[in-house]
Design a protein around this motif. Structure first.
Motif, PDB file in Angstrom:
ATOM      1  N   GLY A 154      47.724  22.972  46.843  1.00 52.30           N
ATOM      2  CA  GLY A 154      49.006  23.113  46.187  1.00 52.30           C
ATOM      3  C   GLY A 154      49.430  21.870  45.439  1.00 52.30           C
ATOM      4  O   GLY A 154      50.550  21.380  45.590  1.00 52.30           O
ATOM      5  N   THR A 155      48.546  21.352  44.598  1.00 56.01           N
ATOM      6  CA  THR A 155      48.785  20.075  43.926  1.00 56.01           C
ATOM      7  C   THR A 155      49.859  20.146  42.845  1.00 56.01           C
ATOM      8  O   THR A 155      50.457  19.136  42.502  1.00 56.01           O
ATOM      9  CB  THR A 155      47.491  19.566  43.259  1.00 56.01           C
ATOM     10  N   GLY A 156      50.062  21.322  42.255  1.00 55.61           N
ATOM     11  CA  GLY A 156      50.969  21.423  41.124  1.00 55.61           C
ATOM     12  C   GLY A 156      50.332  21.019  39.810  1.00 55.61           C
ATOM     13  O   GLY A 156      50.983  21.027  38.760  1.00 55.61           O
ATOM     14  N   ILE A 157      49.047  20.682  39.838  1.00 52.61           N
ATOM     15  CA  ILE A 157      48.305  20.360  38.614  1.00 52.61           C
ATOM     16  C   ILE A 157      47.853  21.694  38.008  1.00 52.61           C
ATOM     17  O   ILE A 157      47.115  22.438  38.647  1.00 52.61           O
ATOM     18  CB  ILE A 157      47.082  19.479  38.912  1.00 52.61           C
ATOM     19  N   PRO A 158      48.279  22.037  36.798  1.00 52.40           N
ATOM     20  CA  PRO A 158      47.970  23.367  36.258  1.00 52.40           C
ATOM     21  C   PRO A 158      46.501  23.762  36.319  1.00 52.40           C
ATOM     22  O   PRO A 158      46.169  24.869  36.743  1.00 52.40           O
ATOM     23  CB  PRO A 158      48.492  23.280  34.815  1.00 52.40           C
ATOM     24  N   HIS A 159      45.591  22.863  35.900  1.00 51.62           N
ATOM     25  CA  HIS A 159      44.184  23.286  35.878  1.00 51.62           C
ATOM     26  C   HIS A 159      43.530  23.216  37.258  1.00 51.62           C
ATOM     27  O   HIS A 159      42.391  23.663  37.420  1.00 51.62           O
ATOM     28  CB  HIS A 159      43.374  22.520  34.821  1.00 51.62           C
ATOM     29  N   TYR A 160      44.221  22.700  38.253  1.00 50.33           N
ATOM     30  CA  TYR A 160      43.779  22.830  39.641  1.00 50.33           C
ATOM     31  C   TYR A 160      44.296  24.151  40.216  1.00 50.33           C
ATOM     32  O   TYR A 160      43.578  24.862  40.927  1.00 50.33           O
ATOM     33  CB  TYR A 160      44.301  21.673  40.497  1.00 50.33           C
ATOM     34  N   ASP A 161      45.548  24.460  39.921  1.00 48.46           N
ATOM     35  CA  ASP A 161      46.141  25.690  40.450  1.00 48.46           C
ATOM     36  C   ASP A 161      45.439  26.928  39.911  1.00 48.46           C
ATOM     37  O   ASP A 161      45.297  27.932  40.623  1.00 48.46           O
ATOM     38  CB  ASP A 161      47.630  25.739  40.113  1.00 48.46           C
ATOM     39  N   SER A 162      44.981  26.892  38.660  1.00 48.57           N
ATOM     40  CA  SER A 162      44.254  28.038  38.111  1.00 48.57           C
ATOM     41  C   SER A 162      42.931  28.230  38.841  1.00 48.57           C
ATOM     42  O   SER A 162      42.519  29.367  39.120  1.00 48.57           O
ATOM     43  CB  SER A 162      44.017  27.860  36.605  1.00 48.57           C
ATOM     44  N   LYS A 163      42.280  27.142  39.188  1.00 49.54           N
ATOM     45  CA  LYS A 163      41.031  27.266  39.949  1.00 49.54           C
ATOM     46  C   LYS A 163      41.302  27.791  41.359  1.00 49.54           C
ATOM     47  O   LYS A 163      40.495  28.554  41.916  1.00 49.54           O
ATOM     48  CB  LYS A 163      40.301  25.927  39.974  1.00 49.54           C
ATOM     49  N   ASP A 164      42.431  27.400  41.931  1.00 50.15           N
ATOM     50  CA  ASP A 164      42.799  27.923  43.241  1.00 50.15           C
ATOM     51  C   ASP A 164      42.983  29.434  43.183  1.00 50.15           C
ATOM     52  O   ASP A 164      42.584  30.147  44.109  1.00 50.15           O
ATOM     53  CB  ASP A 164      44.073  27.236  43.727  1.00 50.15           C
ATOM     54  N   GLU A 165      43.571  29.932  42.108  1.00 50.08           N
ATOM     55  CA  GLU A 165      43.735  31.380  41.959  1.00 50.08           C
ATOM     56  C   GLU A 165      42.378  32.075  41.914  1.00 50.08           C
ATOM     57  O   GLU A 165      42.184  33.134  42.518  1.00 50.08           O
ATOM     58  CB  GLU A 165      44.528  31.706  40.695  1.00 50.08           C
ATOM     59  N   ILE A 166      41.432  31.480  41.195  1.00 54.04           N
ATOM     60  CA  ILE A 166      40.090  32.075  41.116  1.00 54.04           C
ATOM     61  C   ILE A 166      39.405  32.002  42.473  1.00 54.04           C
ATOM     62  O   ILE A 166      38.735  32.957  42.894  1.00 54.04           O
ATOM     63  CB  ILE A 166      39.260  31.366  40.024  1.00 54.04           C
ATOM     64  N   GLU A 167      39.579  30.898  43.187  1.00 51.13           N
ATOM     65  CA  GLU A 167      39.020  30.785  44.536  1.00 51.13           C
ATOM     66  C   GLU A 167      39.543  31.901  45.440  1.00 51.13           C
ATOM     67  O   GLU A 167      38.786  32.508  46.207  1.00 51.13           O
ATOM     68  CB  GLU A 167      39.386  29.435  45.157  1.00 51.13           C
ATOM     69  N   ARG A 168      40.831  32.163  45.370  1.00 49.94           N
ATOM     70  CA  ARG A 168      41.419  33.187  46.228  1.00 49.94           C
ATOM     71  C   ARG A 168      40.875  34.578  45.882  1.00 49.94           C
ATOM     72  O   ARG A 168      40.631  35.395  46.760  1.00 49.94           O
ATOM     73  CB  ARG A 168      42.949  33.148  46.126  1.00 49.94           C
ATOM     74  N   HIS A 169      40.644  34.807  44.583  1.00 50.66           N
ATOM     75  CA  HIS A 169      40.040  36.084  44.188  1.00 50.66           C
ATOM     76  C   HIS A 169      38.607  36.170  44.690  1.00 50.66           C
ATOM     77  O   HIS A 169      38.161  37.228  45.154  1.00 50.66           O
ATOM     78  CB  HIS A 169      40.082  36.240  42.667  1.00 50.66           C
ATOM     79  N   LEU A 170      37.883  35.060  44.630  1.00 51.04           N
ATOM     80  CA  LEU A 170      36.501  35.012  45.106  1.00 51.04           C
ATOM     81  C   LEU A 170      36.408  35.460  46.564  1.00 51.04           C
ATOM     82  O   LEU A 170      35.502  36.221  46.940  1.00 51.04           O
ATOM     83  CB  LEU A 170      35.953  33.596  44.946  1.00 51.04           C
TER      84      LEU A 170
END
Length: 296
Positions: free
Chosen positions: A115-131
């Motif tokens: 939950g860093t709040g860094i946009p391009h980290y948060d987008s990867k977190d979303e993809i991780e959760r979908h994975l």
């Protein structure tokens, strides 16, 4: 011998992974939007099966992934935006499920799950959760800051004036990794599926302060490089995303267990920052390209 589909094969992480897998004797299916590019031709000469694939063209992904044993997946918001990255990442993962790929290795970013709040980290977190919802055996590798970025952009411009211009204090440490080590670790994970399935691993190969980075760059370039802290307000004029990233690096920090990784996986051949810096062609890099636009 596995057949491994590698996305972004003509880019940094995908290219490094493709080269490591080819060196290990595996069949590499190099997926790229530009199969006629010089980097794609170089992979062909090494034995890769280069296929056209576009994240915005699902049929091309279906065709490219058919029959692959595993997938190395890399996504980026740069050049588009984070919403596009998430959409493309979901499309890629869904295509891998439909192709019955047996293992997906997704390359994210160290701390992206915090939950860093860094946009391009948060987008990867979303993809991780979908994975994690796909039902396919998965592994997430999460690299720290890229050493390779120190040989481009505003850092390179500063080095041409003997300055390491960096938006962090001199004494703040940062964990770092070169793309070659990312590729080597990804290849290890893909070859040892059972040992890494269901794991998320932050990876880095060295940790230095900004002052230590400047000293290493000075030794490698033969120039008296000194650190100069760039204000975050200046970074903000270029990118809110990068501003959030450097703010996180400075306040929270990007800790990765470098010592533990080296001990557990010596076969990766981890490089220190000094190793990486010594291998760069600084005379060529530090000579300004007359076609290169000046940074404002």
């Amino acid at each position: 011998m596995l057949t491994i589909a590698v996305t972004g094969a003509t880019g940094a992480q995908g290219g490094a992974t493709a080269h490591a897998l080819l060196a290990a004797g595996h069949r590499v299916r190099a997926l790229t939007r530009t199969p006629a590019a010089p980097a794609a031709e170089a992979l062909r000469r090494l034995g890769a099966d280069v296929r056209h694939a576009d994240f915005d063209d699902r049929p091309s992904l279906d065709a490219a992934l058919a029959g692959a044993d595993s997938l190395f997946a890399v996504t980026t918001p740069f050049g588009t935006d984070t919403a596009t990255e998430v959409r493309q990442g979901r499309t890629l993962l869904d295509a891998a499920v439909a192709a019955r790929v047996g293992h997906i290795v997704f390359t994210s970013a160290a701390h992206a799950d915090r939950g860093t709040g860094i946009p391009h980290y948060d987008s990867k977190d979303e993809i991780e959760r979908h994975l994690r919802t796909t039902g396919v055996p998965w592994t997430v590798i999460a690299p720290a800051a890229f050493m390779d970025n120190f040989a481009s952009g505003w850092t390179l411009e500063g080095l041409r004036e003997n300055t390491f211009a960096w938006p962090m204090p001199a004494v703040r440490p940062l964990t770092l990794i070169p793309v070659d080590d990312i590729g080597a670790f990804a290849a290890l994970v893909l070859q040892r599926r059972s040992a890494f399935t269901g794991r998320r691993v932050d990876i880095a190969s060295d940790e230095l302060t900004a002052a230590q980075i400047a000293a290493a760059l000075s030794a490698a370039t033969g120039r008296p490089v000194t650190h100069r802290e760039v204000p975050l307000s200046h970074v903000r004029t270029h990118s809110d995303d990068l501003t959030a990233m450097f703010s996180y690096f400075t306040t929270t920090g990007l800790d990765v267990d470098v010592t533990g990784l080296r001990r557990a996986h010596p076969e990766v051949g981890w490089h220190t920052f000094a190793d990486w810096a010594a291998a760069q062609d600084w005379p060529a890099l530090l000579t300004p390209d007359p076609k290169e636009p000046a940074l404002s």
